[in-house]
Design an enzyme around this catalytic site. Structure first.
Site, PDB file in Angstrom:
ATOM      1  CE1 TYR A 253      -4.527  -1.859   4.967  1.00 15.79           C
ATOM      2  CE2 TYR A 253      -3.237   0.126   4.555  1.00 15.79           C
ATOM      3  CZ  TYR A 253      -3.969  -0.957   4.081  1.00 15.79           C
ATOM      4  OH  TYR A 253      -4.112  -1.142   2.724  1.00 15.79           O
TER       5      TYR A 253
ATOM      6  CB  SER B 223      -0.836  -0.001   1.282  1.00 14.29           C
ATOM      7  OG  SER B 223      -1.438   1.263   1.498  1.00 14.29           O
TER       8      SER B 223
END
Ligand code: NAD
Length: 251
Positions: free
Chosen positions: A146, A133
């Site tokens: 995350y 990401s």
């Protein structure tokens, strides 16, 4: 159909980015193993469409990962894509959510990799592609678990890229910015709460604010890059972390 004869496992591929990667690999002839949750009839339809099989393994559970990997009979292409998100200030971050996000977004990739590598080494060929990401390179507030997992996945990928390079195996990350999938849609209400914003403000002033193209990434764009990484022309692309984020992390 340059992937005919190759077997690919794409984790978290019943939805979103993983499904687009699975579709792209299948279109090049790969025999795909889907993984993820969802409606049984819809998954059966997907399997038929892609000529794929499906494992419903919960990747936060090591025993289920081991069973899934044994069931595949060896994979040439491993795409570690399954992931989840939770948005919360760190002092309120639910401990069970932290544990689950680290387990799914980071630790599962370690387990699938350690189990896939011996077969790849035997064949002298392999591709490991990890969906990281933009949050593997930069942080945003309220996403402590995350961001930690994705930064970790980048480090893991670089490590195995070095370890496996001499065996004809490459390992790379693909790092999308915001892609319009259920994972993004579902974090909007919590982001509204955490930042005191409306839905439109979250979309324009949080999600797309740093994406210079002001466009959500399409899942198919990630699928196309995954296919490229499987090509022989990409044999020296190793240990890289490819941004597909509209320029977000260029700033
Ligand atoms: P999604 O929610 O559409 O899909 C997630 C997939 O993972 C689904 O198939 C789901 O069934 C599966 N899954 C969830 N929990 C699981 C578990 N415990 N075991 C096995 N499978 C499980 O999400 P997405 O947006 O397509 O995200 C895919 C990956 O891309 C994730 O790793 C995510 O972090 C990453 N990513 C997404 C975006 C984005 O904007 N959507 C941006 C950057 C990175």
């Amino acid at each position: 159909m340059f992937l005919a004869g190759k077997r690919a496992l794409v984790t978290g591929s019943t939805s979103g980015i993983g499904l687009a990667i699975a579709r792209a690999l299948a279109a090049e002839g790969a025999k795909v193993v889907l993984n993820g949750f969802g409606d049984e009839a819809e998954i059966a339809k997907l399997c038929e469409e892609l000529g794929a099989t499906h494992s419903g393994a919960d990747l936060t559970d090591v025993a289920q990962i081991e069973e899934m990997m044994a069931g595949t009979g060896g994979v040439d292409i491993l795409v570690n894509n399954a992931g989840m998100q939770h948005v919360s200030p760190v002092e309120d971050f639910p401990v069970d959510k932290w544990d689950k996000i680290i387990a799914l977004n980071l630790t599962a990739a370690f387990h699938t990799t350690r189990l896939a590598v011996p077969g790849m080494k035997e064949k002298g060929w392999g591709r490991i592609i990890n969906t990281a990401s933009a949050h593997s390179k930069v942080a945003s507030p309220f996403k402590s678990a995350y961001n930690s997992a994705k930064h970790g996945l980048d480090g893991f990928t670089k490590t195995i890229a070095l370890e496996l390079a001499a065996d004809g195996i490459t390992a790379n990350c693909i790092s999308p910015g915001y892609v319009w999938t259920p994972l993004v849609e579902n974090q909007i209400p919590d982001t509204m709460k955490a930042r005191g914003m409306t839905r439109d403000e979250v979309i324009n002033d949080v999600l797309l604010v740093k994406q210079a193209t002001k466009k959500f990434v399409q899942p198919e764009e990630i699928g196309a890059l995954a296919v490229f990484l499987c090509r022989d022309e990409a044999q020296n692309v190793n240990g890289a972390n490819w941004s597909v984020d509209g320029g977000w992390t260029a700033e």
